[in-house]
Scaffold this motif. Structure first.
Motif, PDB file in Angstrom:
ATOM      1  N   ASN A  22       0.826  -1.201   0.000  1.00 35.82           N
ATOM      2  CA  ASN A  22       0.000   0.000   0.000  1.00 35.82           C
ATOM      3  C   ASN A  22       0.867   1.261   0.000  1.00 35.82           C
ATOM      4  O   ASN A  22       2.096   1.198   0.046  1.00 35.82           O
ATOM      5  CB  ASN A  22      -0.997  -0.021   1.176  1.00 35.82           C
ATOM      6  CG  ASN A  22      -0.326  -0.010   2.530  1.00 35.82           C
ATOM      7  OD1 ASN A  22       0.689   0.657   2.734  1.00 35.82           O
ATOM      8  ND2 ASN A  22      -0.890  -0.741   3.475  1.00 35.82           N
ATOM      9  N   ASP A  23       0.220   2.398  -0.051  1.00 28.53           N
ATOM     10  CA  ASP A  23       0.888   3.692  -0.179  1.00 28.53           C
ATOM     11  C   ASP A  23       1.843   3.967   0.990  1.00 28.53           C
ATOM     12  O   ASP A  23       2.957   4.450   0.790  1.00 28.53           O
ATOM     13  CB  ASP A  23      -0.172   4.789  -0.285  1.00 28.53           C
ATOM     14  CG  ASP A  23       0.407   6.131  -0.630  1.00 28.53           C
ATOM     15  OD1 ASP A  23       1.233   6.186  -1.561  1.00 28.53           O
ATOM     16  OD2 ASP A  23       0.022   7.127   0.023  1.00 28.53           O
ATOM     17  N   LYS A  24       1.412   3.653   2.194  1.00 24.41           N
ATOM     18  CA  LYS A  24       2.262   3.898   3.373  1.00 24.41           C
ATOM     19  C   LYS A  24       3.521   3.038   3.322  1.00 24.41           C
ATOM     20  O   LYS A  24       4.599   3.494   3.686  1.00 24.41           O
ATOM     21  CB  LYS A  24       1.495   3.621   4.658  1.00 24.41           C
ATOM     22  CG  LYS A  24       0.513   4.693   5.037  1.00 24.41           C
ATOM     23  CD  LYS A  24      -0.064   4.421   6.408  1.00 24.41           C
ATOM     24  CE  LYS A  24      -1.129   5.390   6.788  1.00 24.41           C
ATOM     25  NZ  LYS A  24      -0.633   6.643   7.275  1.00 24.41           N
ATOM     26  N   GLN A  25       3.385   1.815   2.894  1.00 21.45           N
ATOM     27  CA  GLN A  25       4.547   0.937   2.790  1.00 21.45           C
ATOM     28  C   GLN A  25       5.535   1.465   1.758  1.00 21.45           C
ATOM     29  O   GLN A  25       6.743   1.455   1.985  1.00 21.45           O
ATOM     30  CB  GLN A  25       4.115  -0.479   2.427  1.00 21.45           C
ATOM     31  CG  GLN A  25       3.381  -1.193   3.541  1.00 21.45           C
ATOM     32  CD  GLN A  25       2.744  -2.474   3.064  1.00 21.45           C
ATOM     33  OE1 GLN A  25       2.106  -2.505   2.021  1.00 21.45           O
ATOM     34  NE2 GLN A  25       2.899  -3.522   3.839  1.00 21.45           N
ATOM     35  N   ALA A  40       3.264   1.080   9.875  1.00 22.11           N
ATOM     36  CA  ALA A  40       1.856   1.492   9.854  1.00 22.11           C
ATOM     37  C   ALA A  40       1.151   0.917   8.628  1.00 22.11           C
ATOM     38  O   ALA A  40       0.003   0.458   8.713  1.00 22.11           O
ATOM     39  CB  ALA A  40       1.753   3.015   9.861  1.00 22.11           C
ATOM     40  N   GLY A  41       1.836   0.907   7.504  1.00 24.13           N
ATOM     41  CA  GLY A  41       1.272   0.319   6.296  1.00 24.13           C
ATOM     42  C   GLY A  41       1.062  -1.173   6.434  1.00 24.13           C
ATOM     43  O   GLY A  41       0.046  -1.715   5.972  1.00 24.13           O
ATOM     44  N   ASP A  42       2.007  -1.848   7.073  1.00 19.93           N
ATOM     45  CA  ASP A  42       1.870  -3.287   7.317  1.00 19.93           C
ATOM     46  C   ASP A  42       0.644  -3.566   8.188  1.00 19.93           C
ATOM     47  O   ASP A  42      -0.133  -4.486   7.912  1.00 19.93           O
ATOM     48  CB  ASP A  42       3.115  -3.850   8.010  1.00 19.93           C
ATOM     49  CG  ASP A  42       4.347  -3.864   7.122  1.00 19.93           C
ATOM     50  OD1 ASP A  42       4.205  -3.743   5.891  1.00 19.93           O
ATOM     51  OD2 ASP A  42       5.460  -3.988   7.681  1.00 19.93           O
ATOM     52  N   MET A  43       0.491  -2.754   9.241  1.00 17.27           N
ATOM     53  CA  MET A  43      -0.645  -2.940  10.142  1.00 17.27           C
ATOM     54  C   MET A  43      -1.966  -2.686   9.415  1.00 17.27           C
ATOM     55  O   MET A  43      -2.927  -3.428   9.595  1.00 17.27           O
ATOM     56  CB  MET A  43      -0.509  -2.022  11.355  1.00 17.27           C
ATOM     57  CG  MET A  43       0.621  -2.428  12.282  1.00 17.27           C
ATOM     58  SD  MET A  43       1.023  -1.248  13.584  1.00 17.27           S
ATOM     59  CE  MET A  43      -0.545  -0.866  14.280  1.00 17.27           C
ATOM     60  N   LYS A  44      -1.991  -1.651   8.592  1.00 13.29           N
ATOM     61  CA  LYS A  44      -3.201  -1.340   7.819  1.00 13.29           C
ATOM     62  C   LYS A  44      -3.569  -2.505   6.906  1.00 13.29           C
ATOM     63  O   LYS A  44      -4.732  -2.891   6.806  1.00 13.29           O
ATOM     64  CB  LYS A  44      -2.952  -0.076   6.994  1.00 13.29           C
ATOM     65  CG  LYS A  44      -4.119   0.370   6.166  1.00 13.29           C
ATOM     66  CD  LYS A  44      -3.783   1.629   5.396  1.00 13.29           C
ATOM     67  CE  LYS A  44      -4.902   2.039   4.485  1.00 13.29           C
ATOM     68  NZ  LYS A  44      -4.564   3.241   3.700  1.00 13.29           N
ATOM     69  N   GLU A  45      -2.563  -3.077   6.279  1.00 12.32           N
ATOM     70  CA  GLU A  45      -2.799  -4.201   5.385  1.00 12.32           C
ATOM     71  C   GLU A  45      -3.282  -5.434   6.159  1.00 12.32           C
ATOM     72  O   GLU A  45      -4.178  -6.148   5.707  1.00 12.32           O
ATOM     73  CB  GLU A  45      -1.517  -4.521   4.616  1.00 12.32           C
ATOM     74  CG  GLU A  45      -1.770  -5.180   3.288  1.00 12.32           C
ATOM     75  CD  GLU A  45      -0.547  -5.140   2.412  1.00 12.32           C
ATOM     76  OE1 GLU A  45       0.290  -6.053   2.541  1.00 12.32           O
ATOM     77  OE2 GLU A  45      -0.423  -4.199   1.612  1.00 12.32           O
ATOM     78  N   ASP A  46      -2.697  -5.676   7.327  1.00 13.52           N
ATOM     79  CA  ASP A  46      -3.103  -6.813   8.153  1.00 13.52           C
ATOM     80  C   ASP A  46      -4.560  -6.679   8.595  1.00 13.52           C
ATOM     81  O   ASP A  46      -5.321  -7.650   8.555  1.00 13.52           O
ATOM     82  CB  ASP A  46      -2.202  -6.949   9.384  1.00 13.52           C
ATOM     83  CG  ASP A  46      -0.798  -7.413   9.041  1.00 13.52           C
ATOM     84  OD1 ASP A  46      -0.568  -7.897   7.914  1.00 13.52           O
ATOM     85  OD2 ASP A  46       0.097  -7.276   9.915  1.00 13.52           O
ATOM     86  N   VAL A  47      -4.948  -5.463   9.017  1.00 12.66           N
ATOM     87  CA  VAL A  47      -6.333  -5.240   9.443  1.00 12.66           C
ATOM     88  C   VAL A  47      -7.279  -5.429   8.267  1.00 12.66           C
ATOM     89  O   VAL A  47      -8.316  -6.087   8.389  1.00 12.66           O
ATOM     90  CB  VAL A  47      -6.488  -3.829  10.065  1.00 12.66           C
ATOM     91  CG1 VAL A  47      -7.950  -3.472  10.234  1.00 12.66           C
ATOM     92  CG2 VAL A  47      -5.748  -3.744  11.387  1.00 12.66           C
ATOM     93  N   SER A  48      -6.913  -4.884   7.133  1.00 15.25           N
ATOM     94  CA  SER A  48      -7.748  -5.021   5.943  1.00 15.25           C
ATOM     95  C   SER A  48      -7.916  -6.487   5.556  1.00 15.25           C
ATOM     96  O   SER A  48      -9.006  -6.942   5.240  1.00 15.25           O
ATOM     97  CB  SER A  48      -7.123  -4.241   4.786  1.00 15.25           C
ATOM     98  OG  SER A  48      -7.872  -4.386   3.625  1.00 15.25           O
ATOM     99  N   ARG A  49      -6.818  -7.221   5.617  1.00 16.35           N
ATOM    100  CA  ARG A  49      -6.849  -8.649   5.269  1.00 16.35           C
ATOM    101  C   ARG A  49      -7.732  -9.406   6.268  1.00 16.35           C
ATOM    102  O   ARG A  49      -8.530 -10.260   5.884  1.00 16.35           O
ATOM    103  CB  ARG A  49      -5.433  -9.214   5.278  1.00 16.35           C
ATOM    104  CG  ARG A  49      -5.319 -10.557   4.595  1.00 16.35           C
ATOM    105  CD  ARG A  49      -3.864 -11.044   4.484  1.00 16.35           C
ATOM    106  NE  ARG A  49      -3.071 -10.143   3.674  1.00 16.35           N
ATOM    107  CZ  ARG A  49      -1.919  -9.587   4.060  1.00 16.35           C
ATOM    108  NH1 ARG A  49      -1.435  -9.855   5.240  1.00 16.35           N
ATOM    109  NH2 ARG A  49      -1.256  -8.785   3.265  1.00 16.35           N
ATOM    110  N   ALA A  50      -7.620  -9.073   7.566  1.00 16.76           N
ATOM    111  CA  ALA A  50      -8.401  -9.751   8.578  1.00 16.76           C
ATOM    112  C   ALA A  50      -9.895  -9.456   8.404  1.00 16.76           C
ATOM    113  O   ALA A  50     -10.734 -10.352   8.548  1.00 16.76           O
ATOM    114  CB  ALA A  50      -7.956  -9.329   9.976  1.00 16.76           C
TER     115      ALA A  50
END
Length: 64
Positions: A2-5, A47-57
């Motif tokens: 994602n953009d943050k990553q 932060a991007g990793d966390m955003k992606e993890d939440v989205s995936r979950a």
């Protein structure tokens, strides 16, 4: 990715370049700025990793 990553990875590369240039030119201020940029980049990427993890979950839970 994602953009943050992406921004985080770019900031880390930029920070490392500044840090190395500071070392090469014996410029402590530039070296410190590079370390700071690299740290900011790591935070953005995390932060991007966390955003992606939440989205995936959320996507996985909606499929159940």
């Amino acid at each position: 990715m994602n953009d943050k990553q992406t921004k985080g990875a770019f900031d880390q590369v930029k920070g490392e370049a500044k840090k190395q240039f500071g070392k090469l030119t014996d410029n402590e201020s530039m070296e410190a700025e590079g370390r700071l940029d690299k740290g900011k980049g790591k935070l953005k990427e995390t932060a991007g990793d966390m955003k992606e993890d939440v989205s995936r979950a959320l996507n996985d839970s909606s499929r159940d």
